[in-house]
Design a protein around this motif. Structure first.
Motif, PDB file in Angstrom:
ATOM      1  N   ARG A  31      52.879  28.958  37.516  1.00  0.00           N
ATOM      2  CA  ARG A  31      52.601  27.646  36.934  1.00  0.00           C
ATOM      3  C   ARG A  31      51.866  26.741  37.922  1.00  0.00           C
ATOM      4  N   ASN A  32      52.332  26.709  39.160  1.00  0.00           N
ATOM      5  CA  ASN A  32      51.692  25.860  40.162  1.00  0.00           C
ATOM      6  C   ASN A  32      50.254  26.284  40.431  1.00  0.00           C
ATOM      7  N   MET A  33      50.026  27.594  40.448  1.00  0.00           N
ATOM      8  CA  MET A  33      48.677  28.097  40.691  1.00  0.00           C
ATOM      9  C   MET A  33      47.744  27.698  39.556  1.00  0.00           C
ATOM     10  N   LEU A  34      48.218  27.840  38.318  1.00  0.00           N
ATOM     11  CA  LEU A  34      47.362  27.532  37.174  1.00  0.00           C
ATOM     12  C   LEU A  34      47.119  26.033  37.028  1.00  0.00           C
ATOM     13  N   GLU A  35      48.041  25.232  37.503  1.00  0.00           N
ATOM     14  CA  GLU A  35      47.850  23.783  37.430  1.00  0.00           C
ATOM     15  C   GLU A  35      46.783  23.295  38.397  1.00  0.00           C
ATOM     16  N   GLN A  36      46.639  23.995  39.531  1.00  0.00           N
ATOM     17  CA  GLN A  36      45.812  23.450  40.604  1.00  0.00           C
ATOM     18  C   GLN A  36      44.649  24.337  41.043  1.00  0.00           C
ATOM     19  N   ALA A  37      44.593  25.560  40.552  1.00  0.00           N
ATOM     20  CA  ALA A  37      43.544  26.480  41.010  1.00  0.00           C
ATOM     21  C   ALA A  37      42.160  25.957  40.664  1.00  0.00           C
ATOM     22  N   GLU A  38      41.240  26.123  41.610  1.00  0.00           N
ATOM     23  CA  GLU A  38      39.854  25.691  41.402  1.00  0.00           C
ATOM     24  C   GLU A  38      38.935  26.872  41.112  1.00  0.00           C
ATOM     25  N   VAL A  39      39.450  28.089  41.254  1.00  0.00           N
ATOM     26  CA  VAL A  39      38.667  29.282  40.937  1.00  0.00           C
ATOM     27  C   VAL A  39      39.385  30.030  39.821  1.00  0.00           C
ATOM     28  N   PRO A  40      38.704  30.921  39.105  1.00  0.00           N
ATOM     29  CA  PRO A  40      39.346  31.698  38.052  1.00  0.00           C
ATOM     30  C   PRO A  40      40.535  32.509  38.577  1.00  0.00           C
ATOM     31  N   VAL A  41      41.566  32.606  37.752  1.00  0.00           N
ATOM     32  CA  VAL A  41      42.780  33.360  38.100  1.00  0.00           C
ATOM     33  C   VAL A  41      42.977  34.451  37.057  1.00  0.00           C
ATOM     34  N   PHE A  42      43.041  35.699  37.535  1.00  0.00           N
ATOM     35  CA  PHE A  42      43.236  36.866  36.671  1.00  0.00           C
ATOM     36  C   PHE A  42      44.718  37.218  36.718  1.00  0.00           C
ATOM     37  N   LEU A  43      45.353  37.262  35.535  1.00  0.00           N
ATOM     38  CA  LEU A  43      46.800  37.445  35.435  1.00  0.00           C
ATOM     39  C   LEU A  43      47.161  38.603  34.519  1.00  0.00           C
ATOM     40  N   ALA A  44      48.266  39.242  34.831  1.00  0.00           N
ATOM     41  CA  ALA A  44      48.885  40.190  33.903  1.00  0.00           C
ATOM     42  C   ALA A  44      50.383  40.126  34.127  1.00  0.00           C
ATOM     43  N   HIS A  45      51.135  40.541  33.111  1.00  0.00           N
ATOM     44  CA  HIS A  45      52.591  40.509  33.235  1.00  0.00           C
ATOM     45  C   HIS A  45      53.140  41.905  32.989  1.00  0.00           C
ATOM     46  N   ALA A  86      39.987  30.388  33.408  1.00  0.00           N
ATOM     47  CA  ALA A  86      38.755  29.896  34.021  1.00  0.00           C
ATOM     48  C   ALA A  86      38.735  28.371  33.939  1.00  0.00           C
ATOM     49  N   PRO A  87      39.143  27.671  35.010  1.00  0.00           N
ATOM     50  CA  PRO A  87      39.200  26.209  34.958  1.00  0.00           C
ATOM     51  C   PRO A  87      37.825  25.562  34.839  1.00  0.00           C
ATOM     52  N   GLU A  88      36.840  26.140  35.497  1.00  0.00           N
ATOM     53  CA  GLU A  88      35.475  25.614  35.432  1.00  0.00           C
ATOM     54  C   GLU A  88      34.531  26.799  35.259  1.00  0.00           C
ATOM     55  N   ALA A  89      33.495  26.860  36.100  1.00  0.00           N
ATOM     56  CA  ALA A  89      32.554  27.976  36.031  1.00  0.00           C
ATOM     57  C   ALA A  89      33.255  29.267  36.438  1.00  0.00           C
ATOM     58  N   VAL A  90      32.771  30.376  35.897  1.00  0.00           N
ATOM     59  CA  VAL A  90      33.380  31.665  36.189  1.00  0.00           C
ATOM     60  C   VAL A  90      32.310  32.647  36.637  1.00  0.00           C
ATOM     61  N   ASN A  91      32.619  33.394  37.695  1.00  0.00           N
ATOM     62  CA  ASN A  91      31.757  34.494  38.119  1.00  0.00           C
ATOM     63  C   ASN A  91      32.357  35.768  37.544  1.00  0.00           C
ATOM     64  N   PRO A  92      31.768  36.333  36.488  1.00  0.00           N
ATOM     65  CA  PRO A  92      32.397  37.477  35.823  1.00  0.00           C
ATOM     66  C   PRO A  92      32.402  38.753  36.652  1.00  0.00           C
ATOM     67  N   ARG A  93      31.588  38.792  37.699  1.00  0.00           N
ATOM     68  CA  ARG A  93      31.608  39.920  38.639  1.00  0.00           C
ATOM     69  C   ARG A  93      31.719  39.346  40.044  1.00  0.00           C
ATOM     70  N   PRO A  94      32.920  38.937  40.436  1.00  0.00           N
ATOM     71  CA  PRO A  94      33.104  38.230  41.708  1.00  0.00           C
ATOM     72  C   PRO A  94      32.792  39.114  42.908  1.00  0.00           C
ATOM     73  N   SER A  95      32.281  38.488  43.961  1.00  0.00           N
ATOM     74  CA  SER A  95      31.964  39.238  45.181  1.00  0.00           C
ATOM     75  C   SER A  95      33.120  39.224  46.183  1.00  0.00           C
ATOM     76  N   ARG A  96      33.987  38.224  46.079  1.00  0.00           N
ATOM     77  CA  ARG A  96      35.110  38.134  47.013  1.00  0.00           C
ATOM     78  C   ARG A  96      36.364  37.753  46.224  1.00  0.00           C
ATOM     79  N   VAL A  97      37.373  38.600  46.279  1.00  0.00           N
ATOM     80  CA  VAL A  97      38.588  38.426  45.487  1.00  0.00           C
ATOM     81  C   VAL A  97      39.803  38.390  46.401  1.00  0.00           C
ATOM     82  N   VAL A  98      40.743  37.517  46.091  1.00  0.00           N
ATOM     83  CA  VAL A  98      42.030  37.476  46.781  1.00  0.00           C
ATOM     84  C   VAL A  98      43.102  37.989  45.831  1.00  0.00           C
ATOM     85  N   ILE A  99      43.882  38.970  46.283  1.00  0.00           N
ATOM     86  CA  ILE A  99      45.019  39.474  45.519  1.00  0.00           C
ATOM     87  C   ILE A  99      46.291  38.850  46.085  1.00  0.00           C
TER      88      ILE A  99
END
Length: 277
Positions: free
Chosen positions: A263-277, A145-158
């Protein structure tokens, strides 16, 4: 189905408030328990000092890290007192090379780890092993969460590339996806040959739809140098609240040296990024 245990890690007093409040917001939205781990990190590498100095330096640096952990814990307790979530706090000391192992031990029994952005000039060096410890050894999804986070997002990109990592992220994010109004399955330059060439993202969309998710497949062309650039632009175009993607399809070493989508996404993303490996 949901998230009932949220973990966050505090290693820097300057980032303590933002880190804890964002994690508390996620915990409140899911009626979850929040665990806060405050680490005093010994960042020295005693192997580079002259012979005989190691023990003396180690004692001094551990004492400093212990004092730092106590200070972080005191600050964190004051911040947590302002929230209205159930919480527990643990403080500890770890050397930089070992901090990931300690985080992983707690992350194994956590539903989600909420952390600040691990890369960038203003971020502490230990945030990278903290994030990787949770993802790799802890096998736990991480919400950056780089800044504010919406814990129940209304629009998600996979970010969908048919990898095992992306599929694990989708499975782990299912409670978030089921609650979203719109879910965009972004497929960038799908393969021209193979079983999915005529219907990229189709199998994933069917899987999501059977869970009550409303998926929409967006096939994108790589018109920018990095895949992450295309994905970030699409996030802006659809005004998404969150990105769900697999973490580190390549080795961490390769991404550290050559870069990569994670790495590039986490360096520059302006919205929260949900990750798993």
């Amino acid at each position: 189905m949901g998230y009932k245990t949220i973990l966050t890690v505090v290693t820097d007093e300057a980032q303590a408030r933002g880190t804890i409040l964002r994690a508390a917001e996620v915990a409140k939205a899911w009626d979850a328990h929040l665990d806060v781990l405050c680490f005093g990190v010994d960042r020295t590498q005693t192997g580079y000092y002259y012979a005989g100095a190691d023990a003396m330096i180690l004692q001094e640096t551990i004492a400093r890290a212990t004092s730092e952990a106590a200070g972080l814990a005191a600050v964190s307790r004051k911040i947590l007192a302002e929230t209205d979530v159930r919480w527990a706090l643990e403080e500890g000391v770890a050397q930089l090379a070992d901090v990931g192992r300690h985080v992983a031990a707690r992350a194994r029994f956590t539903d989600m780890v909420v952390l600040p952005r691990p890369y960038g000039p203003e971020h502490c060096v230990e945030l990278e092993p903290v994030t990787e410890g949770a993802l790799f050894e802890g096998q736990c999804p991480v919400l950056i969460a780089p800044e504010a986070v919406n814990p129940r997002p209304s629009r998600v990109v996979i970010g969908w590339n048919e990898s095992n990592e992306a599929l694990r992220s989708v499975r782990a994010a299912m409670p978030l996806l089921m609650g979203a109004d719109y879910v965009h399955v972004a497929v960038i330059d799908p393969p021209q040959h193979g079983p999915t060439r005529s219907d990229p993202g189709g199998a994933l969309s069917q899987f999501l739809a059977r869970h009550g998710v409303k998926p929409e497949v967006d096939v994108l062309t790589k018109t920018l140098p990095q895949v992450s650039d295309v994905l970030r632009r699409h996030v802006q175009d659809v005004d998404a609240d969150m990105v769900v993607m697999g973490a580190y399809g390549h080795s961490r070493f390769r991404e550290a040296i050559l870069g990569g989508a994670t790495r590039n996404m986490l360096e520059q993303a302006e919205v929260p990024v949900f990750l798993a490996h």
